[in-house]
Enzyme design. Structure first.
Site, PDB file in Angstrom:
ATOM      1  N   GLN A 192      38.484  32.341  38.800  1.00  0.00           N
ATOM      2  CA  GLN A 192      37.400  31.943  38.117  1.00  0.00           C
ATOM      3  C   GLN A 192      38.092  31.267  36.720  1.00  0.00           C
ATOM      4  OE1 GLN A 192      34.406  35.223  39.098  1.00  0.00           O
ATOM      5  NE2 GLN A 192      33.469  33.691  37.440  1.00  0.00           N
TER       6      GLN A 192
ATOM      7  N   ARG B 264      30.672  40.331  45.680  1.00  0.00           N
ATOM      8  CA  ARG B 264      31.490  40.636  44.532  1.00  0.00           C
ATOM      9  C   ARG B 264      31.199  40.212  43.314  1.00  0.00           C
ATOM     10  NH1 ARG B 264      36.353  38.363  42.592  1.00  0.00           N
ATOM     11  NH2 ARG B 264      38.134  39.855  41.765  1.00  0.00           N
TER      12      ARG B 264
ATOM     13  N   SER C 276      43.385  36.926  40.897  1.00  0.00           N
ATOM     14  CA  SER C 276      42.081  37.540  40.748  1.00  0.00           C
ATOM     15  C   SER C 276      41.246  37.144  42.119  1.00  0.00           C
ATOM     16  CB  SER C 276      41.052  37.274  39.811  1.00  0.00           C
ATOM     17  OG  SER C 276      40.185  37.634  39.816  1.00  0.00           O
ATOM     18  N   LEU C 277      39.995  36.214  42.204  1.00  0.00           N
ATOM     19  CA  LEU C 277      39.318  35.760  43.155  1.00  0.00           C
ATOM     20  C   LEU C 277      40.157  35.067  44.164  1.00  0.00           C
ATOM     21  CD1 LEU C 277      36.689  34.577  44.584  1.00  0.00           C
ATOM     22  CD2 LEU C 277      37.073  32.728  42.813  1.00  0.00           C
TER      23      LEU C 277
ATOM     24  N   HIS D  88      38.198  43.035  35.741  1.00  0.00           N
ATOM     25  CA  HIS D  88      39.210  43.787  35.759  1.00  0.00           C
ATOM     26  C   HIS D  88      39.334  44.880  34.635  1.00  0.00           C
ATOM     27  CE1 HIS D  88      40.518  41.228  38.980  1.00  0.00           C
ATOM     28  NE2 HIS D  88      40.386  39.854  38.053  1.00  0.00           N
TER      29      HIS D  88
ATOM     30  N   GLN E 151      41.476  45.989  42.794  1.00  0.00           N
ATOM     31  CA  GLN E 151      41.487  45.019  41.946  1.00  0.00           C
ATOM     32  C   GLN E 151      40.421  44.698  40.840  1.00  0.00           C
ATOM     33  OE1 GLN E 151      40.092  41.129  43.071  1.00  0.00           O
ATOM     34  NE2 GLN E 151      42.099  40.074  43.425  1.00  0.00           N
TER      35      GLN E 151
END
Length: 328
Positions: free
Chosen positions: A22, A126, A101-102, A211, A260
C-alpha cells in the site's frame, strides 16, 4: 502458471522480482499498458468477478482507492496483471520473489502458491479486518529517518512505558529508514523524540496502523480465513516478510501470513538475503518505483527496474535478457 509449472521452468540466476504494498496505488494505474495488452483488463475482470466489485473502475476513477479494503485487491491485481504481461512478452522467470507487506500476497500468486481469485478475496478481508481493528483516527504510522534500528526501537520502548498506548517498529525498509505504527499519541511522541536526537520524522497518510500490536485481533480472525484457503508451496521461492526466510511447508506459510499483520516487515533483511544469494537485478512488479528506488542504494545491486509503463517494461525486459545471457 501453476506452482508445478514454475518449478519446472528454467529460472534466472541473477534476478529477483519484488511486489509493492500500500502506498504505491495511483489513479489511472496501468491505463497506458492496458491499451496495448488485453491481458491487463482480463486480469482485472477475473479478480473483479472473485470479489464482486469492479476493481478496474476503482483503479481508474480513484473513488475508494485509498480505502484499504479496496486498495489491497486493486494493487494485488495490478501487480499480477504486470507479472502476466512480463511472461507473455518473454520475460524470464526470476530466481526469487518477495513482496512488501500486501506485496507478499502478489508474490505468492505469481509463484503459483495462491490463485488470483483466492488472493483478492483474502486481501479484501484483510483490509476490512485491519480497518475494523482500530477506530478511524486513533492509529498512525510515521517514517523515522536518519536513526539506526536500535535507536528507533529504544525510542518506541521509552514511549511504551508512558501510558500513551503502544507503538512498534512496523517496517525496516532500509538502513536509516524505519516506519513505526501504533496509537496516534504514541507515534507522535516517538516522532518528537526522534527529531530531538537528530532524526527526521514524516507522518504517513494511512487509514490503519499496519504491522503493530494493534493488529493482533485482526490477525486472529484472519487466521481462520487462511486455514480455509487452498495454498501450495511456491514454484519460485518467496521470501517471507516476518523473518526474511523461505517457508519449508504450507503451515509455515500460513503462520507467517498471520503474523505479518502484527509483526515488522523485515525488508532490509530481505534485501540482504537476495544480495547474499547472488541477486544483482531487482525488478519491481507493480505500480510505481518505491521498492526499485530502495534497491538502487544497495551495494551489490547492478540495476533496479520498475515495469509500470511501456518504456519501463521494454527497458527492463532488454536489461534482464542481456544480464541473464538470453540475448547478446
Amino acid at each position: 502458471m501453476s506452482a508445478k509449472q514454475l518449478e519446472q521452468t528454467t529460472k534466472a540466476t541473477k534476478t529477483a522480482f519484488v511486489f509493492p504494498g500500500q502506498g504505491s496505488q495511483k489513479v489511472g494505474m496501468l491505463a497506458e499498458l492496458a491499451e496495448q495488452f488485453s491481458g491487463i483488463r482480463e486480469t482485472f475482470a477475473e479478480a473483479s468477478k472473485a470479489v464482486g466489485f469492479d476493481l478496474w473502475q476503482i483503479a481508474q476513477n480513484g473513488e475508494e482507492l485509498n480505502q484499504t479494503e479496496f486498495t489491497q485487491p486493486v494493487l494485488l491485481t495490478a501487480s499480477i496483471a504486470l507479472w502476466r504481461v512480463w511472461l507473455e512478452i518473454g520475460g524470464v522467470v526470476p530466481k526469487y520473489l518477495a513482496g512488501h507487506s500486501l506485496g507478499e500476497y502478489s508474490a505468492l500468486v505469481a509463484s503459483g502458491a495462491l490463485t488470483l481469485g483466492d488472493a483478492v478475496k483474502l486481501v479484501n478481508l484483510r483490509g476490512k479486518l485491519m480497518q475494523n481493528a482500530v477506530p478511524q483516527g486513533q492509529g498512525a504510522m510515521a517514517a523515522i529517518l536518519g536513526l539506526d534500528d536500535v535507536k528507533v526501537l529504544e525510542l518506541c520502548a521509552q514511549v511504551n512505558t508512558q501510558g500513551l498506548g503502544s507503538v512498534d517498529a512496523a517496517n525496516y525498509n532500509a538502513n536509516g529508514q524505519v516506519v513505526i505504527a501504533g496509537d496516534k499519541a504514541s507515534v507522535e511522541a516517538v516522532m518528537n523524540t526522534a527529531k530531538e536526537v537528530g532524526g527526521k520524522a514524516i507522518n504517513l497518510p494511512v487509514s490503519v496502523p499496519s504491522h503493530c500490536a494493534l493488529m493482533k485481533p485482526a490477525a486472529e480472525q484472519f487466521a481462520m480465513a487462511l486455514e480455509e484457503t487452498a495454498i501450495e508451496l511456491p514454484g519460485v521461492p518467496v521470501i517471507q516478510n516476518v523473518n526474511a526466510e523461505i517457508a519449508s511447508d504450507v503451515t509455515q506459510l500460513r503462520t507467517a501470513l498471520t503474523e505479518q499483520l502484527y509483526q515488522s516487515v523485515q525488508w532490509t533483511k530481505t534485501m540482504e538475503f537476495l544480495q547474499n544469494e547472488g541477486i544483482e537485478y531487482i525488478v519491481e512488479c507493480g505500480p510505481g518505483n518505491v521498492l526499485a528506488n530502495l534497491a538502487k542504494r544497495l551495494p551489490k545491486i547492478e540495476k533496479a527496474l520498475p515495469l509500470d509503463s511501456k518504456s519501463r517494461l521494454d527497458d527492463a525486459l532488454n536489461a534482464i535478457l542481456v544480464a541473464e545471457g538470453r540475448i547478446a
